[in-house]
Design a protein around this motif. Structure first.
Motif, PDB file in Angstrom:
ATOM      1  N   PHE A  97      -4.310   7.449  -7.305  1.00  0.00           N
ATOM      2  CA  PHE A  97      -3.763   6.773  -6.134  1.00  0.00           C
ATOM      3  C   PHE A  97      -2.662   5.804  -6.563  1.00  0.00           C
ATOM      4  O   PHE A  97      -1.583   5.746  -5.956  1.00  0.00           O
ATOM      5  CB  PHE A  97      -4.879   6.033  -5.388  1.00  0.00           C
ATOM      6  CG  PHE A  97      -4.355   5.052  -4.373  1.00  0.00           C
ATOM      7  CD1 PHE A  97      -3.688   5.494  -3.248  1.00  0.00           C
ATOM      8  CD2 PHE A  97      -4.516   3.683  -4.563  1.00  0.00           C
ATOM      9  CE1 PHE A  97      -3.191   4.591  -2.324  1.00  0.00           C
ATOM     10  CE2 PHE A  97      -4.022   2.773  -3.640  1.00  0.00           C
ATOM     11  CZ  PHE A  97      -3.355   3.229  -2.527  1.00  0.00           C
ATOM     12  N   PHE A  99      -0.844   6.058  -9.163  1.00  0.00           N
ATOM     13  CA  PHE A  99       0.322   6.864  -9.547  1.00  0.00           C
ATOM     14  C   PHE A  99       1.142   7.251  -8.306  1.00  0.00           C
ATOM     15  O   PHE A  99       2.379   7.219  -8.331  1.00  0.00           O
ATOM     16  CB  PHE A  99      -0.130   8.111 -10.313  1.00  0.00           C
ATOM     17  CG  PHE A  99       0.995   9.054 -10.639  1.00  0.00           C
ATOM     18  CD1 PHE A  99       2.036   8.654 -11.457  1.00  0.00           C
ATOM     19  CD2 PHE A  99       1.031  10.337 -10.108  1.00  0.00           C
ATOM     20  CE1 PHE A  99       3.087   9.511 -11.742  1.00  0.00           C
ATOM     21  CE2 PHE A  99       2.080  11.203 -10.386  1.00  0.00           C
ATOM     22  CZ  PHE A  99       3.104  10.782 -11.205  1.00  0.00           C
ATOM     23  N   SER A 100       0.448   7.582  -7.210  1.00  0.00           N
ATOM     24  CA  SER A 100       1.204   7.942  -6.002  1.00  0.00           C
ATOM     25  C   SER A 100       1.994   6.738  -5.496  1.00  0.00           C
ATOM     26  O   SER A 100       3.115   6.878  -4.991  1.00  0.00           O
ATOM     27  CB  SER A 100       0.264   8.486  -4.924  1.00  0.00           C
ATOM     28  OG  SER A 100      -0.405   7.443  -4.254  1.00  0.00           O
ATOM     29  N   MET A 103       5.165   6.418  -7.389  1.00  0.00           N
ATOM     30  CA  MET A 103       6.200   7.342  -6.923  1.00  0.00           C
ATOM     31  C   MET A 103       6.811   6.880  -5.610  1.00  0.00           C
ATOM     32  O   MET A 103       7.982   7.149  -5.325  1.00  0.00           O
ATOM     33  CB  MET A 103       5.637   8.762  -6.784  1.00  0.00           C
ATOM     34  CG  MET A 103       5.270   9.429  -8.091  1.00  0.00           C
ATOM     35  SD  MET A 103       6.563   9.397  -9.351  1.00  0.00           S
ATOM     36  CE  MET A 103       7.799  10.466  -8.630  1.00  0.00           C
ATOM     37  N   PHE A 104       6.022   6.181  -4.783  1.00  0.00           N
ATOM     38  CA  PHE A 104       6.577   5.636  -3.545  1.00  0.00           C
ATOM     39  C   PHE A 104       7.652   4.603  -3.871  1.00  0.00           C
ATOM     40  O   PHE A 104       8.761   4.644  -3.327  1.00  0.00           O
ATOM     41  CB  PHE A 104       5.461   5.009  -2.706  1.00  0.00           C
ATOM     42  CG  PHE A 104       5.945   4.440  -1.397  1.00  0.00           C
ATOM     43  CD1 PHE A 104       6.290   5.280  -0.353  1.00  0.00           C
ATOM     44  CD2 PHE A 104       6.057   3.077  -1.217  1.00  0.00           C
ATOM     45  CE1 PHE A 104       6.745   4.766   0.854  1.00  0.00           C
ATOM     46  CE2 PHE A 104       6.512   2.550  -0.009  1.00  0.00           C
ATOM     47  CZ  PHE A 104       6.857   3.396   1.022  1.00  0.00           C
ATOM     48  N   ALA A 107      10.981   6.078  -5.101  1.00  0.00           N
ATOM     49  CA  ALA A 107      11.961   6.537  -4.113  1.00  0.00           C
ATOM     50  C   ALA A 107      12.947   5.415  -3.804  1.00  0.00           C
ATOM     51  O   ALA A 107      14.167   5.645  -3.734  1.00  0.00           O
ATOM     52  CB  ALA A 107      11.254   7.000  -2.837  1.00  0.00           C
ATOM     53  N   PHE A 108      12.436   4.190  -3.644  1.00  0.00           N
ATOM     54  CA  PHE A 108      13.330   3.080  -3.290  1.00  0.00           C
ATOM     55  C   PHE A 108      14.142   2.615  -4.489  1.00  0.00           C
ATOM     56  O   PHE A 108      15.309   2.257  -4.356  1.00  0.00           O
ATOM     57  CB  PHE A 108      12.520   1.940  -2.666  1.00  0.00           C
ATOM     58  CG  PHE A 108      11.982   2.312  -1.323  1.00  0.00           C
ATOM     59  CD1 PHE A 108      12.766   2.196  -0.194  1.00  0.00           C
ATOM     60  CD2 PHE A 108      10.712   2.850  -1.193  1.00  0.00           C
ATOM     61  CE1 PHE A 108      12.294   2.571   1.048  1.00  0.00           C
ATOM     62  CE2 PHE A 108      10.229   3.239   0.034  1.00  0.00           C
ATOM     63  CZ  PHE A 108      11.023   3.094   1.155  1.00  0.00           C
ATOM     64  N   ALA A 111      16.938   4.992  -4.718  1.00  0.00           N
ATOM     65  CA  ALA A 111      18.015   4.675  -3.766  1.00  0.00           C
ATOM     66  C   ALA A 111      18.873   3.536  -4.319  1.00  0.00           C
ATOM     67  O   ALA A 111      20.104   3.574  -4.238  1.00  0.00           O
ATOM     68  CB  ALA A 111      17.422   4.301  -2.420  1.00  0.00           C
ATOM     69  N   LEU A 237      13.680  -3.863   1.447  1.00  0.00           N
ATOM     70  CA  LEU A 237      12.641  -2.837   1.430  1.00  0.00           C
ATOM     71  C   LEU A 237      11.820  -2.888   0.146  1.00  0.00           C
ATOM     72  O   LEU A 237      10.597  -2.753   0.180  1.00  0.00           O
ATOM     73  CB  LEU A 237      13.219  -1.441   1.694  1.00  0.00           C
ATOM     74  CG  LEU A 237      13.023  -1.117   3.185  1.00  0.00           C
ATOM     75  CD1 LEU A 237      14.067  -1.785   4.036  1.00  0.00           C
ATOM     76  CD2 LEU A 237      12.965   0.342   3.444  1.00  0.00           C
ATOM     77  N   PHE A 241       8.068  -4.081   0.617  1.00  0.00           N
ATOM     78  CA  PHE A 241       6.910  -3.233   0.320  1.00  0.00           C
ATOM     79  C   PHE A 241       6.082  -3.833  -0.800  1.00  0.00           C
ATOM     80  O   PHE A 241       4.852  -3.730  -0.808  1.00  0.00           O
ATOM     81  CB  PHE A 241       7.349  -1.810  -0.031  1.00  0.00           C
ATOM     82  CG  PHE A 241       7.567  -0.962   1.191  1.00  0.00           C
ATOM     83  CD1 PHE A 241       6.522  -0.716   2.065  1.00  0.00           C
ATOM     84  CD2 PHE A 241       8.812  -0.432   1.478  1.00  0.00           C
ATOM     85  CE1 PHE A 241       6.715   0.038   3.202  1.00  0.00           C
ATOM     86  CE2 PHE A 241       9.012   0.328   2.618  1.00  0.00           C
ATOM     87  CZ  PHE A 241       7.964   0.565   3.484  1.00  0.00           C
TER      88      PHE A 241
END
Lengths: 297, 535
Positions: A97, A99-100, A103-104, A107-108, A111, A237, A241
């Motif tokens: 979890f 690790f996921s 990866m979230f 993404a930012f 960017a 962001l 987050f």
């Protein structure tokens, strides 16, 4: 029923009976998704509706579900239904979890890097994009932080000294205190455990308070808002987050604190504590990355 | 693999398990279940229903394209149909079907009592119907549903989309939560729940391919969540991630999306490779040729899938070095894929072949998937992709790999394991009708798309030039026929669920090997309460 064989040490893998909580959780997520979607539309388009209430109802139901589900699991754990193998399942599940989550954030960060290394230089005419700059965005100069966007939005950059540096120190110390709380748990030093855990929670709250101050500073003094171009976008962001994750981590630690007071954990068996502490360390590492890539560089 | 098991025996298991719960009755069984077989069944039925719903949307598309000109639907509704058709087939049909198969099969194949985290397993499933309820209901809100293609490119999804984009974003969020939890469950089950002696290189290939698929899911679904989040803030909260005026870049959307999207297409094909690798040895009555190389090939494909994403973006004006890199990296994927096709053919070489229904679908898979693979290789070549990009050639390519690839493999799997699940043989006559009707119609449907695509017919447009009229008529006829053929499948499945048909043996198929063929047919509600020992 499986439970009837229980109190003795349970070496068979414990497969729980039917449980109402997952479907409650699914309904909660449904309400959250519908509510958040409609709330977004109503808030930004000035429409009337029930989005906000639906969202609130969903969040409340999710809380009910978490409390019910965790209570269920704590009861099972306390009555000795869990085997070492099941403990490994939980630990591995938690690590994947996290690790996921990595990866979230990736993404930012992606960017952020793309905008800095590719999009903005190209808008400024780098590589073979001289005409893009000349024709579409005349006069735009590539820079980072992007305090003046191609469309003409002006803002100011957030420095790394002051609040961000203090916050970095606070989070780093909190990781250390949480580690010593864990050591206290493993060595059955109750006082060290409770004090260190309490200090960690306190540091988490201070961090969040300072973050709020920093946002106020950005909006009021710097004119740095969510609308001020890609610099403000990635800034808010990423830190936003991260802030949500610190909030969640603090709530987890508070729950753990009360469970410690109730004596739920033993020096050997304390999956929930370990998972919460992994989560906190992960949130810290993300902050360190943020501090380097968002604030300093 | 021949895994001789020292089986404790189901008799012993039953004697011990008398106070053990069987299947509870009524609706609560399905709502509250923690049983991997129940959850697998739920996933599979949900996927099939979504397959029919998404298929109905494809019928609307083909009806509109039957003739040139606009006659049946408004262009905006056409766009909603292409968008939601894609989203439903990817996230609602293919992925849940594979997850359903994983739920049913992985615990039985590795000798585990259930999935590692059974309650979370139930949660993963029940999120999905709600997520698709939101997505489908967004078609009825003011301004219509999502109409920007399943890839939701900015600025179509930001500047030019309707308000329902917010609903789309949050439904994708909860689909992602479901997929991630499902993938965590699969990985933990495989890492932690294998029976003693079930070493890594003894695992059935279906288990291996799903393990690697689950890695991909956990790595890329959060990136999709990030992408939809940025679309949401760009559309509703004034950010400029995909807007050059604020220093962002619409091409950045494509980079982030395809960083998710390319591993995603392997998420939809790796489990198919696993299924075919289970079926071919059974009906060729030979061991799988090159088991280890199959494992390594699967892992290589997964790793390569992270460095090829921009081959979807050759025409966006990337620097030449990037185009070259992504072209060669993409072509590299054909090496491990070629290894797989070679191994399947080599497995059949001089085997004692029989052609039962699962084998028919598996053979069709090998041939037709390879056609899709070869057209993929053509698309990988940057200069020629400039011609093919966004034409029906691309549509032909990915429908060959997804329909005759992924979907055919799912059908092969259902026919292969259905007798194990129900304890009875399905209606073979109906199954053969289903196979032959599907096989012929699917080629009438998708093969001419290559021709119209090469001639320049653009995708996602409700009208076309007169020169494409004849081919499009045939494509539509093939489409309707393929759609109708699936009703045969529906009839067969309903019959199977009503326990019609002859009882089958535990092994079901003469050449079948593996743990799941050593337990009774139908598989008992709980299997391997005590792990078997694999020698």
């Amino acid at each position: 029923m499986a439970q009837q064989e229980a109190p003795v040490a349970y070496e068979k893998y414990y497969v729980p009976d039917q449980s109402p909580w997952p479907i409650v959780g699914a309904v909660a997520l449904f309400l959250i998704a519908v509510g958040a979607g409609n709330f977004t539309i109503e808030m930004t388009k000035g429409k009337e509706g029930f989005g906000g209430y639906t969202l609130a109802a969903g969040l409340f139901l999710l809380m009910v579900m978490l409390v019910g589900w965790f209570k269920n699991q704590i009861d099972e754990s306390m009555s000795g239904l869990y085997s070492a193998q099941l403990g490994r399942s939980y630990r591995q599940g938690m690590l994947w979890f996290i690790f996921s989550e990595v990866m979230f954030f990736a993404a930012f960060f992606g960017a952020l890097f793309y905008a800095r290394m590719i999009a903005i230089p190209w808008l400024g005419g780098a590589s073979n994009n001289a005409m893009t700059n000349e024709v579409l965005w005349p006069g735009f100069e590539a820079m980072w932080p992007l305090v003046s966007t191609p469309g003409g939005i002006q803002t100011q950059a957030m420095g790394w000294m002051g609040l961000p540096a203090i916050n970095t120190v606070i989070l780093l110390i909190s990781s250390v205190t949480l580690h010593y709380a864990h050591v206290g748990l493993e060595q059955a030093k109750r006082k060290q455990l409770t004090v260190m855990l309490g200090v960690t929670i306190l540091l988490g709250c201070i961090f969040l308070g300072l973050q709020v101050q920093e946002y106020v500073h950005a909006y009021r003094d710097l004119g740095l808002t969510l609308q001020s171009g890609i610099y403000g976008n990635t800034f808010f962001l990423l830190t936003g987050f991260h802030g949500l994750h610190v909030t969640l981590g603090t709530i987890i630690l508070i729950v753990l604190f009360f469970r410690v007071l109730k004596g739920h954990f033993t020096p050997k068996e304390h999956f929930a504590f370990q998972a919460g502490s992994w989560y906190w360390h992960f949130v810290d590492v993300v902050w360190v990355m943020l501090f380097f890539f968002v604030y300093i560089l | 693999m021949s895994t001789a098991t020292e089986h404790v025996g189901h008799d012993a298991e039953h004697a011990h398990g008398e106070h053990h719960h069987g299947a509870p009755a009524g609706i609560k069984r399905w709502l509250f279940t923690t049983n991997h077989k129940d959850i697998g069944t739920l996933y599979l039925w949900f996927a099939f229903i979504m397959f029919l719903v998404g298929g109905a949307m494809a019928m609307v598309i083909r009806a509109e394209l039957f003739q040139p000109g606009l006659q049946i639907v408004e262009p905006n509704f056409f766009n909603q149909m292409t968008t939601v058709h894609g989203l439903i087939m990817v996230f609602g049909a293919v992925m849940p079907a594979f997850t359903g198969l994983a739920n049913w099969l992985i615990p039985m194949m590795i000798g585990a009592p259930d999935m590692a985290l059974p309650r979370m397993n139930n949660w993963s499933f029940w999120i999905l119907p709600f997520a698709f309820l939101i997505l489908l209901s967004s078609l009825f809100v003011e301004g219509g549903g999502p109409a920007f293609g399943w890839t939701f490119y900015a600025p179509l999804s930001t500047t030019y989309s309707g308000d329902s984009t917010a609903l789309f974003v949050f439904s994708v969020h909860i689909m992602g939560i479901s997929s991630i939890m499902g993938a965590i469950n699969v990985i933990v089950t495989i890492f932690n729940m294998r029976a003693p002696g079930m070493t890594w290189m003894k695992m059935p290939l279906f288990v291996w391919t799903w393990l690697i698929t689950a890695f991909l899911l956990i790595a890329v679904m959060p990136v999709l969540a990030g992408a939809v989040t940025m679309v949401l803030t760009d559309k509703f909260f004034g950010t400029h991630f995909f807007d050059a005026a604020g220093g962002g870049d619409p091409v950045m959307f494509q980079h982030i999306f395809w960083f998710f999207g390319h591993p995603e297409v392997y998420i939809m094909i790796l489990p198919a490779f696993g299924i075919i690798s289970q079926i071919i040895p059974t009906f060729a009555r030979k061991r799988l040729f090159g088991y280890a190389s199959m494992v390594y090939a699967t892992a290589s494909i997964a790793l390569l899938s992270f460095i090829v994403w921009a081959h979807h973006m050759f025409t966006t004006g990337m620097p030449l070095a990037a185009e070259m890199f992504f072209m060669f990296a993409t072509m590299l994927i054909s090496v491990p894929t070629g290894v797989k096709v070679f191994n399947w053919v080599a497995t059949m070489w001089r085997g004692s072949m029989t052609f039962e229904v699962p084998m028919l679908f598996a053979l069709a898979f090998i041939v037709l998937f390879t056609i899709g693979g070869l057209s993929g290789l053509m698309l990988a070549i940057t200069p020629v992709d400039f011609q093919y990009h966004d034409t029906y050639f691309v549509v032909a390519h990915f429908h060959y790999v997804l329909v005759t690839g992924a979907v055919f493999s799912i059908m092969a799997a259902v026919y292969y394991w259905l007798p194990k699940w129900t304890g009875r043989m399905f209606d073979i006559t109906l199954a053969k009708w289903h196979f032959w009707c599907s096989l012929i119609s699917v080629n009438v449907l998708f093969f001419p798309m290559h021709f119209v695509g090469l001639a320049g017919m653009p995708r996602r447009i409700p009208d076309y030039a007169l020169q494409f009229a004849d081919f499009n008529k045939w494509i539509s006829i093939g489409g309707f026929a393929f759609g109708l053929s699936q009703l045969i499948f529906l009839a067969l499945l309903i019959k199977a669920c009503r326990h019609q048909g002859e009882k089958v043996s535990d092994q079901v198929w003469e050449g079948a090997e593996g743990l799941e063929w050593e337990i009774p047919s139908p598989a008992p509600y709980h299997t391997f309460d005590t792990p078997p020992v694999i020698k």
